[in-house]
Design a protein around this motif. Structure first.
Motif, PDB file in Angstrom:
ATOM      1  N   ALA A  13      45.701 -15.157  -8.004  1.00 41.79           N
ATOM      2  CA  ALA A  13      45.966 -14.049  -8.925  1.00 41.79           C
ATOM      3  C   ALA A  13      46.961 -14.498  -9.983  1.00 41.79           C
ATOM      4  N   THR A  14      46.771 -14.014 -11.195  1.00 42.00           N
ATOM      5  CA  THR A  14      47.685 -14.413 -12.263  1.00 42.00           C
ATOM      6  C   THR A  14      49.048 -13.738 -12.133  1.00 42.00           C
ATOM      7  N   HIS A  15      49.090 -12.524 -11.611  1.00 40.41           N
ATOM      8  CA  HIS A  15      50.354 -11.811 -11.444  1.00 40.41           C
ATOM      9  C   HIS A  15      50.589 -11.577  -9.958  1.00 40.41           C
ATOM     10  N   PHE A  16      51.685 -12.088  -9.459  1.00 41.47           N
ATOM     11  CA  PHE A  16      51.970 -12.100  -8.025  1.00 41.47           C
ATOM     12  C   PHE A  16      51.903 -10.722  -7.375  1.00 41.47           C
ATOM     13  N   THR A  17      52.673  -9.766  -7.845  1.00 42.26           N
ATOM     14  CA  THR A  17      52.753  -8.472  -7.154  1.00 42.26           C
ATOM     15  C   THR A  17      51.543  -7.584  -7.420  1.00 42.26           C
ATOM     16  N   LYS A  18      50.692  -7.937  -8.374  1.00 40.64           N
ATOM     17  CA  LYS A  18      49.509  -7.125  -8.668  1.00 40.64           C
ATOM     18  C   LYS A  18      48.237  -7.703  -8.055  1.00 40.64           C
ATOM     19  N   ALA A  19      48.365  -8.730  -7.237  1.00 41.28           N
ATOM     20  CA  ALA A  19      47.207  -9.325  -6.568  1.00 41.28           C
ATOM     21  C   ALA A  19      46.634  -8.326  -5.566  1.00 41.28           C
ATOM     22  N   PRO A  20      45.317  -8.144  -5.525  1.00 43.01           N
ATOM     23  CA  PRO A  20      44.732  -7.206  -4.555  1.00 43.01           C
ATOM     24  C   PRO A  20      44.936  -7.625  -3.097  1.00 43.01           C
ATOM     25  N   ALA A  61      55.271 -17.247   6.389  1.00 46.42           N
ATOM     26  CA  ALA A  61      54.853 -18.135   5.306  1.00 46.42           C
ATOM     27  C   ALA A  61      56.008 -19.051   4.917  1.00 46.42           C
ATOM     28  N   ASP A  62      55.713 -20.332   4.805  1.00 42.72           N
ATOM     29  CA  ASP A  62      56.709 -21.309   4.374  1.00 42.72           C
ATOM     30  C   ASP A  62      56.692 -21.473   2.866  1.00 42.72           C
ATOM     31  N   ILE A  63      55.491 -21.344   2.289  1.00 43.60           N
ATOM     32  CA  ILE A  63      55.304 -21.545   0.850  1.00 43.60           C
ATOM     33  C   ILE A  63      54.423 -20.426   0.312  1.00 43.60           C
ATOM     34  N   VAL A  64      54.752 -19.940  -0.875  1.00 45.78           N
ATOM     35  CA  VAL A  64      53.907 -18.996  -1.586  1.00 45.78           C
ATOM     36  C   VAL A  64      53.492 -19.680  -2.885  1.00 45.78           C
ATOM     37  N   VAL A  65      52.205 -19.624  -3.185  1.00 40.05           N
ATOM     38  CA  VAL A  65      51.691 -20.202  -4.432  1.00 40.05           C
ATOM     39  C   VAL A  65      51.554 -19.077  -5.447  1.00 40.05           C
ATOM     40  N   VAL A  66      52.058 -19.274  -6.648  1.00 37.78           N
ATOM     41  CA  VAL A  66      51.977 -18.262  -7.705  1.00 37.78           C
ATOM     42  C   VAL A  66      51.557 -18.910  -9.017  1.00 37.78           C
ATOM     43  N   GLN A  67      51.001 -18.082  -9.898  1.00 38.75           N
ATOM     44  CA  GLN A  67      50.835 -18.537 -11.272  1.00 38.75           C
ATOM     45  C   GLN A  67      51.995 -17.968 -12.078  1.00 38.75           C
ATOM     46  N   PHE A  68      52.153 -16.646 -12.014  1.00 39.20           N
ATOM     47  CA  PHE A  68      53.278 -15.995 -12.668  1.00 39.20           C
ATOM     48  C   PHE A  68      53.946 -15.065 -11.665  1.00 39.20           C
ATOM     49  N   LEU A  74      60.931 -13.479  -7.362  1.00 44.32           N
ATOM     50  CA  LEU A  74      61.147 -14.899  -7.086  1.00 44.32           C
ATOM     51  C   LEU A  74      62.481 -15.098  -6.375  1.00 44.32           C
ATOM     52  N   GLY A  75      63.511 -14.448  -6.863  1.00 42.17           N
ATOM     53  CA  GLY A  75      64.821 -14.542  -6.224  1.00 42.17           C
ATOM     54  C   GLY A  75      64.806 -14.027  -4.795  1.00 42.17           C
ATOM     55  N   LYS A  76      64.070 -12.946  -4.550  1.00 38.92           N
ATOM     56  CA  LYS A  76      63.997 -12.388  -3.194  1.00 38.92           C
ATOM     57  C   LYS A  76      63.255 -13.326  -2.245  1.00 38.92           C
ATOM     58  N   LEU A  77      62.192 -13.956  -2.730  1.00 36.95           N
ATOM     59  CA  LEU A  77      61.469 -14.926  -1.903  1.00 36.95           C
ATOM     60  C   LEU A  77      62.368 -16.109  -1.569  1.00 36.95           C
ATOM     61  N   LEU A  78      63.055 -16.629  -2.570  1.00 32.84           N
ATOM     62  CA  LEU A  78      63.943 -17.782  -2.350  1.00 32.84           C
ATOM     63  C   LEU A  78      65.073 -17.415  -1.394  1.00 32.84           C
ATOM     64  N   ASP A  79      65.635 -16.213  -1.545  1.00 38.02           N
ATOM     65  CA  ASP A  79      66.699 -15.753  -0.640  1.00 38.02           C
ATOM     66  C   ASP A  79      66.199 -15.624   0.794  1.00 38.02           C
ATOM     67  N   ALA A  80      64.909 -15.305   0.942  1.00 38.53           N
ATOM     68  CA  ALA A  80      64.317 -15.159   2.275  1.00 38.53           C
ATOM     69  C   ALA A  80      63.941 -16.517   2.879  1.00 38.53           C
ATOM     70  N   GLY A  81      64.180 -17.595   2.142  1.00 36.66           N
ATOM     71  CA  GLY A  81      63.888 -18.929   2.666  1.00 36.66           C
ATOM     72  C   GLY A  81      62.449 -19.364   2.476  1.00 36.66           C
ATOM     73  N   VAL A  82      61.718 -18.671   1.608  1.00 38.21           N
ATOM     74  CA  VAL A  82      60.326 -19.025   1.331  1.00 38.21           C
ATOM     75  C   VAL A  82      60.290 -19.872   0.064  1.00 38.21           C
ATOM     76  N   SER A  83      59.649 -21.033   0.141  1.00 38.25           N
ATOM     77  CA  SER A  83      59.482 -21.880  -1.037  1.00 38.25           C
ATOM     78  C   SER A  83      58.390 -21.284  -1.915  1.00 38.25           C
ATOM     79  N   VAL A  84      58.534 -21.463  -3.219  1.00 44.40           N
ATOM     80  CA  VAL A  84      57.549 -20.933  -4.163  1.00 44.40           C
ATOM     81  C   VAL A  84      57.042 -22.086  -5.011  1.00 44.40           C
ATOM     82  N   SER A  85      55.718 -22.234  -5.031  1.00 40.86           N
ATOM     83  CA  SER A  85      55.058 -23.304  -5.772  1.00 40.86           C
ATOM     84  C   SER A  85      54.240 -22.683  -6.890  1.00 40.86           C
ATOM     85  N   GLN A  86      54.324 -23.256  -8.081  1.00 36.31           N
ATOM     86  CA  GLN A  86      53.592 -22.721  -9.222  1.00 36.31           C
ATOM     87  C   GLN A  86      52.342 -23.546  -9.467  1.00 36.31           C
ATOM     88  N   ALA A  87      51.237 -22.837  -9.688  1.00 34.52           N
ATOM     89  CA  ALA A  87      49.960 -23.506  -9.937  1.00 34.52           C
ATOM     90  C   ALA A  87      49.150 -22.660 -10.915  1.00 34.52           C
TER      91      ALA A  87
END
Length: 179
Positions: A13-20, A61-68, A74-87
């Motif tokens: 999904a192009t937008h993380f929180t709007k993904a179905p 989840a150890d890693i979350v893949v996002v486009q945007f 993003l800050g909340k994911l990082l604070d929770a110890g989840v890595s975020v990868s952009q693709a």
């Protein structure tokens, strides 16, 4: 290792929180589970986005893949110890899972996310004239890297009886008071 991918039409999904949907994959690129995104069902409010974050952390989840992604999420994911990868969403699922493991594609700071225009228009989470976005909470101070304030307890400050002034008899070793 578990990798979460927000999905739209079987692509990233192009937008993380709007993904179905959010799909969870393991190291061998096998689909573990796919859940409807609670942030979409809850009209994208603060509590719905928190439910999305909870789903990701509950699935370990150890890693979350996002486009945007927005800087706040993003800050909340990082604070929770989840890595975020952009693709890019033009990649196949197999390519996304490979890219997720590439350390060069990681987002390391909340400022790398998109600034929320709507959040500021609403007056932020905690108010403004429009009442904010309705979460009712205050921004929690991060305790991870924030140094604690040190103060000298009153019973430890000594007064020099000759001069009538407080002396600096308390020494600090790290964060512990040394007597």
């Amino acid at each position: 290792m578990i990798i979460a991918i927000p999905m739209s039409r079987d692509r990233l999904a192009t937008h993380f929180t709007k993904a179905p949907d959010i799909a969870f994959y393991d190291d061998s690129q096998q689909l573990l589970a796919r859940y409807p995104n609670p942030a979409v069902a809850g009209n994208g409010g603060c509590s719905a986005k928190k439910a999305m974050l909870n789903l990701i952390t509950e699935q370990k989840a150890d890693i979350v893949v996002v486009q945007f992604i927005g800087e706040r999420m993003l800050g909340k994911l990082l604070d929770a110890g989840v890595s975020v990868s952009q693709a890019d969403n033009s990649l196949t699922i197999k390519e996304l899972l490979t890219t997720a493991k590439d350390l060069n594609s990681r987002l390391l700071d909340a400022s790398q996310g998109r600034k929320s225009i709507n959040h500021d228009k609403k007056g932020g989470c905690c108010g403004g004239s429009s009442g904010g976005c309705g979460c009712g909470g205050k921004k929690a101070a991060s305790s991870v890297l924030e140094p604690r304030l040190l103060h000298v307890p009153q019973h430890l400050s000594a007064v020099d009886s000759v001069k009538g002034q407080a002396s600096a008899s308390v020494q600090y070793a790290g964060f512990r008071v040394v007597k």
